[in-house]
Design an enzyme around this catalytic site. Sequence first.
Site, short mmCIF file in Angstrom:
data_model
loop_
_atom_site.label_atom_id
_atom_site.label_comp_id
_atom_site.label_asym_id
_atom_site.label_seq_id
_atom_site.Cartn_x
_atom_site.Cartn_y
_atom_site.Cartn_z
N GLY A 57 0.87 -1.17 0.00
CA GLY A 57 0.00 0.00 0.00
C GLY A 57 0.91 1.23 0.00
O GLY A 57 1.85 1.30 0.81
N GLN A 209 -5.58 -8.75 -2.57
CA GLN A 209 -5.60 -7.75 -1.48
C GLN A 209 -7.02 -7.40 -1.06
O GLN A 209 -7.26 -7.06 0.10
CB GLN A 209 -4.88 -6.46 -1.94
CG GLN A 209 -3.38 -6.58 -2.02
CD GLN A 209 -2.92 -6.96 -3.42
OE1 GLN A 209 -3.63 -7.63 -4.15
NE2 GLN A 209 -1.72 -6.54 -3.80
N ASP A 250 -1.49 4.92 -6.20
CA ASP A 250 -0.06 4.78 -5.92
C ASP A 250 0.72 5.99 -6.39
O ASP A 250 1.79 6.31 -5.86
CB ASP A 250 0.49 3.51 -6.58
CG ASP A 250 0.05 2.30 -5.78
OD1 ASP A 250 -1.11 1.89 -5.95
OD2 ASP A 250 0.84 1.84 -4.93
N ASN A 260 -3.03 2.98 -10.06
CA ASN A 260 -3.48 2.18 -8.91
C ASN A 260 -3.47 0.71 -9.32
O ASN A 260 -3.13 0.38 -10.47
CB ASN A 260 -4.88 2.63 -8.46
CG ASN A 260 -5.27 2.03 -7.11
OD1 ASN A 260 -4.48 2.08 -6.16
ND2 ASN A 260 -6.44 1.45 -7.01
N LYS A 261 -3.82 -0.16 -8.41
CA LYS A 261 -3.76 -1.61 -8.62
C LYS A 261 -4.37 -2.02 -9.95
O LYS A 261 -5.43 -1.50 -10.33
CB LYS A 261 -4.47 -2.29 -7.45
CG LYS A 261 -4.53 -3.80 -7.49
CD LYS A 261 -3.17 -4.45 -7.66
CE LYS A 261 -2.18 -4.08 -6.59
NZ LYS A 261 -0.80 -4.53 -6.89
O1 MRU Z 1 0.61 -3.88 -4.60
P1 MRU Z 1 -0.02 -3.17 -3.44
O2 MRU Z 1 -0.83 -4.06 -2.57
O3 MRU Z 1 1.00 -2.35 -2.68
O4 MRU Z 1 -1.02 -2.17 -4.13
C1 MRU Z 1 -1.77 -1.29 -3.33
C2 MRU Z 1 -2.69 -0.41 -4.11
O5 MRU Z 1 -2.75 -0.45 -5.30
C3 MRU Z 1 -3.46 0.59 -3.30
O6 MRU Z 1 -4.71 0.83 -3.87
C4 MRU Z 1 -2.66 1.91 -3.25
O7 MRU Z 1 -1.35 1.66 -2.87
C5 MRU Z 1 -3.27 2.88 -2.33
S1 MRU Z 1 -3.13 2.39 -0.65
C6 MRU Z 1 -3.76 3.62 0.32
#
Ligand code: MRU
Length: 356
Positions: A57, A209, A250, A260-261
């Site tokens: 995150g 996640q 991100d 974002n993801k």
């Molecule tokens: O690969 P991750 O689990 O780190 O990805 C997280 C995300 O994409 C979240 O949506 C993003 O980091 C925002 S967290 C407040």
Amino acid sequence: MSAPLVPPPPVTVVDISPAGDTLRILDQTRLPGEECYLELRDIGRMVEAIRSLRVRGAPAIGVAAGCGMAVLGYHGAIAARVGADFDAILMESADDLRRTRPTAVNLARAVDRVLAAGMIRDAREPYAVRARRMRDEAIAIRDEDRAMCDAIGRHGATFVRDGMRVLTHCNAGALATAGIGTALAPIYVAHARGQQVHVWADETRPLLQGARLTAWELQRAGVPVTVCSDGMAATLMREGAVDLVIVGADRIAANGDVANKIGTYGVAVAARHHGIPFVVAAPRTTIDRHCASGHAIRIEQRSPDELRRLGDRLVIPEAVPVHNPAFDVTPFPLVTAIVTDVGVHHPPYDFRDFPT
Ligand code: MRU
């Protein structure tokens, strides 16, 4: 009028020991089965923990990397007493941490802040004094992140009405920050005010996640949540079962493009098609005003094995190539609003002069 209620975070994800010698993280790869904390003191284990998403995150990896740098400063100061090169240790550690995950801008920013705090200010100052400044800076980053989550929750709650069904993708909750999260912060605030909110959590292939983490923390906080497969989101929207989409980010480019993801873009397209507001929630530390548009955002590529295997089981023929980017970019025209700790931003977005 009394200040709106903001609940405490349902879980502590990342912290530094009071002495500054240990980074403590909740190992998220073990959730939801086990709640287990790791104590990290060396760069190798920190890099491994961030790369393998034990802590993940965007804001949480920023806090973890900042606190990690401070811990390395603590041990570097001890090693420097017997001849080690304190500055070289800091520089190399900073490079190693920056390389772990390239898309979230929070990480590099936190590393740079703590590194700057450790730079020499007076030729006679002991290494321990520099290390203490690093610890204080890391604590400031952690506390600022928590306060930014609270502010996002208050601003974002204006989108949430009693009885709403809110869909989210990945985990942008308490598990992704040092506070109550970003995308989930408005939901926690609405819930604390007594509003009925139901969350649809996309499972979020391949690392789940949404299924593992968003479901875990919302259930723990008593917020009603149902997990759906990623492929189900558009159908839920067509069936009229989604009133609002909120996701995290991100990195947000100066023009409002949002990384974002992986899968977020598809959710945004479906939301637009069905006339559902698509809101992005992120702290100011996620905005990269030096990045003109999403085209300039580096997308992390992850191991094909994350898709190829389900646990120990092979689910894609070994010889078939796999493409596994961790993130995608949602172009700004699909984003109804961006909620930061500063307030609610509406299109046209222009973050070129945004304070970060
Ligand atoms: O690969 P991750 O689990 O780190 O990805 C997280 C995300 O994409 C979240 O949506 C993003 O980091 C925002 S967290 C407040």
